[in-house]
Design a protein around this motif. Structure first.
Motif, PDB file in Angstrom:
ATOM      1  N   SER A 152       6.854   2.124  -3.239  1.00 37.99           N
ATOM      2  CA  SER A 152       6.458   1.022  -2.358  1.00 37.99           C
ATOM      3  C   SER A 152       5.491   0.107  -3.089  1.00 37.99           C
ATOM      4  O   SER A 152       4.924   0.465  -4.134  1.00 37.99           O
ATOM      5  N   ALA A 153       5.260  -1.071  -2.495  1.00 30.27           N
ATOM      6  CA  ALA A 153       4.287  -2.001  -3.069  1.00 30.27           C
ATOM      7  C   ALA A 153       2.894  -1.399  -3.054  1.00 30.27           C
ATOM      8  O   ALA A 153       2.116  -1.574  -4.007  1.00 30.27           O
ATOM      9  N   ALA A 154       2.568  -0.665  -1.983  1.00 27.39           N
ATOM     10  CA  ALA A 154       1.254  -0.010  -1.921  1.00 27.39           C
ATOM     11  C   ALA A 154       1.120   1.044  -3.007  1.00 27.39           C
ATOM     12  O   ALA A 154       0.047   1.217  -3.596  1.00 27.39           O
ATOM     13  N   GLY A 155       2.207   1.754  -3.287  1.00 30.15           N
ATOM     14  CA  GLY A 155       2.182   2.738  -4.366  1.00 30.15           C
ATOM     15  C   GLY A 155       1.963   2.101  -5.723  1.00 30.15           C
ATOM     16  O   GLY A 155       1.210   2.623  -6.557  1.00 30.15           O
ATOM     17  N   ASP A 177      13.981   3.117  -2.545  1.00 28.88           N
ATOM     18  CA  ASP A 177      12.986   2.899  -1.495  1.00 28.88           C
ATOM     19  C   ASP A 177      12.058   1.738  -1.844  1.00 28.88           C
ATOM     20  O   ASP A 177      11.604   1.014  -0.955  1.00 28.88           O
ATOM     21  N   LEU A 178      11.785   1.573  -3.131  1.00 24.39           N
ATOM     22  CA  LEU A 178      10.949   0.446  -3.549  1.00 24.39           C
ATOM     23  C   LEU A 178      11.629  -0.873  -3.210  1.00 24.39           C
ATOM     24  O   LEU A 178      10.980  -1.811  -2.710  1.00 24.39           O
ATOM     25  N   ALA A 179      12.934  -0.960  -3.466  1.00 24.95           N
ATOM     26  CA  ALA A 179      13.669  -2.178  -3.134  1.00 24.95           C
ATOM     27  C   ALA A 179      13.604  -2.468  -1.636  1.00 24.95           C
ATOM     28  O   ALA A 179      13.393  -3.617  -1.222  1.00 24.95           O
ATOM     29  N   LEU A 180      13.759  -1.433  -0.825  1.00 24.50           N
ATOM     30  CA  LEU A 180      13.685  -1.617   0.628  1.00 24.50           C
ATOM     31  C   LEU A 180      12.293  -2.081   1.041  1.00 24.50           C
ATOM     32  O   LEU A 180      12.144  -2.990   1.872  1.00 24.50           O
ATOM     33  N   PRO A 191      16.367  -7.406 -10.057  1.00 26.71           N
ATOM     34  CA  PRO A 191      15.443  -7.767 -11.144  1.00 26.71           C
ATOM     35  C   PRO A 191      13.981  -7.537 -10.792  1.00 26.71           C
ATOM     36  O   PRO A 191      13.183  -7.148 -11.664  1.00 26.71           O
ATOM     37  N   GLN A 192      13.604  -7.776  -9.547  1.00 33.46           N
ATOM     38  CA  GLN A 192      12.209  -7.561  -9.153  1.00 33.46           C
ATOM     39  C   GLN A 192      11.847  -6.074  -9.204  1.00 33.46           C
ATOM     40  O   GLN A 192      10.735  -5.707  -9.606  1.00 33.46           O
ATOM     41  N   VAL A 193      12.788  -5.229  -8.824  1.00 35.01           N
ATOM     42  CA  VAL A 193      12.566  -3.784  -8.899  1.00 35.01           C
ATOM     43  C   VAL A 193      12.505  -3.345 -10.356  1.00 35.01           C
ATOM     44  O   VAL A 193      11.640  -2.550 -10.750  1.00 35.01           O
ATOM     45  N   TRP A 194      13.410  -3.877 -11.170  1.00 31.70           N
ATOM     46  CA  TRP A 194      13.422  -3.533 -12.592  1.00 31.70           C
ATOM     47  C   TRP A 194      12.107  -3.904 -13.262  1.00 31.70           C
ATOM     48  O   TRP A 194      11.566  -3.136 -14.058  1.00 31.70           O
ATOM     49  N   ALA A 195      11.567  -5.060 -12.904  1.00 31.10           N
ATOM     50  CA  ALA A 195      10.274  -5.470 -13.454  1.00 31.10           C
ATOM     51  C   ALA A 195       9.168  -4.506 -13.025  1.00 31.10           C
ATOM     52  O   ALA A 195       8.268  -4.166 -13.819  1.00 31.10           O
ATOM     53  N   GLN A 198       9.320  -1.389 -15.122  1.00 29.24           N
ATOM     54  CA  GLN A 198       8.730  -1.617 -16.451  1.00 29.24           C
ATOM     55  C   GLN A 198       7.210  -1.521 -16.383  1.00 29.24           C
ATOM     56  O   GLN A 198       6.555  -0.953 -17.270  1.00 29.24           O
ATOM     57  N   SER A 199       6.652  -2.091 -15.309  1.00 33.98           N
ATOM     58  CA  SER A 199       5.205  -2.045 -15.119  1.00 33.98           C
ATOM     59  C   SER A 199       4.720  -0.610 -14.937  1.00 33.98           C
ATOM     60  O   SER A 199       3.699  -0.212 -15.498  1.00 33.98           O
ATOM     61  N   MET A 200       5.457   0.168 -14.161  1.00 32.89           N
ATOM     62  CA  MET A 200       5.118   1.580 -13.961  1.00 32.89           C
ATOM     63  C   MET A 200       5.107   2.334 -15.285  1.00 32.89           C
ATOM     64  O   MET A 200       4.182   3.080 -15.600  1.00 32.89           O
ATOM     65  N   ALA A 201       6.180   2.159 -16.046  1.00 33.49           N
ATOM     66  CA  ALA A 201       6.317   2.868 -17.311  1.00 33.49           C
ATOM     67  C   ALA A 201       5.187   2.504 -18.274  1.00 33.49           C
ATOM     68  O   ALA A 201       4.639   3.369 -18.961  1.00 33.49           O
TER      69      ALA A 201
END
Length: 258
Positions: A152-155, A177-180, A191-195, A198-201
């Protein structure tokens, strides 16, 4: 009896690890996943109703087959975390983590004093006394047991604080779930989820915590391996089984070439 984690030992040695989410409750399937060569299996309790007896049979199957049993719980439940670890679960996967406080509570529940608040038992994880309690405590506290999922965005916002906590073994992404949560619909390859992945990694790499990707396409697999990523979730058994069954049926139903 509690053993050293093969998963985290391989990562320390620079080797890759591959896991699978178990959504079809079956000890036999756990053995098959091990026979296929996977290193860990995540027994799901977030979306499944599982009995204690069935879960114990799956744990024993994993132990005999040589695959690490991880357990995904629906929420941070301190007592359930302790019981799961007492039963022989190697690591606890926490879905939809959205604060460092949640993870801190889980770490405390997974660790014995002075690191945490877990109560002790001399049951099967000590070999019913074969492993002395001081050695058991040292071994249990010496390896990370908590694997948060960021979905999630909060996560995403809480990730830096989560990574600063000692006792986090790995971060697992939850792209669907992040996309939702981001209002993008059920599109884990957006693409927004993929970005965000990348940020998480990158955040995990900076903190020295393994990031576990769940690639959705061959291109994503190639990307992550090219980046040097070594932890992978290869999806869930339910979808893979259905795809294999459908593919097999289609091979019989295809038009016969003359």
């Amino acid at each position: 009896m509690l053993r050293q984690s093969v998963v985290f030992a391989r990562l320390r040695q620079g080797d890759e690890v591959f896991g699978l989410l178990n959504s079809v409750p079956s000890p036999l399937l756990c053995e098959m996943i091990a026979a296929a060569g996977y290193h860990f299996v995540i027994l799901d309790m977030e979306h499944l109703l599982r009995s204690g007896d069935e879960l114990m049979h799956c744990l024993r199957a994993c132990e005999s087959a040589g695959i690490a049993p991880w357990l995904r719980l629906p929420e941070v439940d301190e007592k359930l975390i302790g019981r799961a670890l007492d039963a022989g679960v190697e690591a606890i996967v926490l879905p939809r983590v959205e604060s460092a406080a949640e993870v801190e509570r889980a770490i405390a529940a997974a660790c014995f004093p002075p690191r945490g608040r877990r109560g002790i038992s001399g049951g099967r994880v000590t070999g019913f006394g074969a492993l002395a309690l001081p050695d058991y405590i040292e071994r249990a506290n010496g390896e990370p047991r908590i694997v948060p999922m960021i979905e999630s965005a909060a996560g995403l916002a809480a990730l830096p604080a989560i990574l600063a906590l000692p006792g986090v073994g790995m971060i697992l992404e939850g792209a669907l779930d992040l996309a939702l949560d981001l209002g993008l619909g059920p599109d884990p390859t957006h693409p927004q989820v993929w970005a965000a992945l990348q940020s998480m990694a990158a955040a995990c790499a900076d903190a020295g915590v393994p990031f576990c990707a769940n690639p959705r396409t061959p291109e994503q697999i190639r990307h992550w391996r090219g980046q040097g990523l070594r932890s992978f979730l290869a999806g869930e058994d339910r979808g893979l089984l259905l795809a294999a069954l459908k593919s097999r049926l289609n091979s019989f139903q295809s038009p016969i070439e003359v």
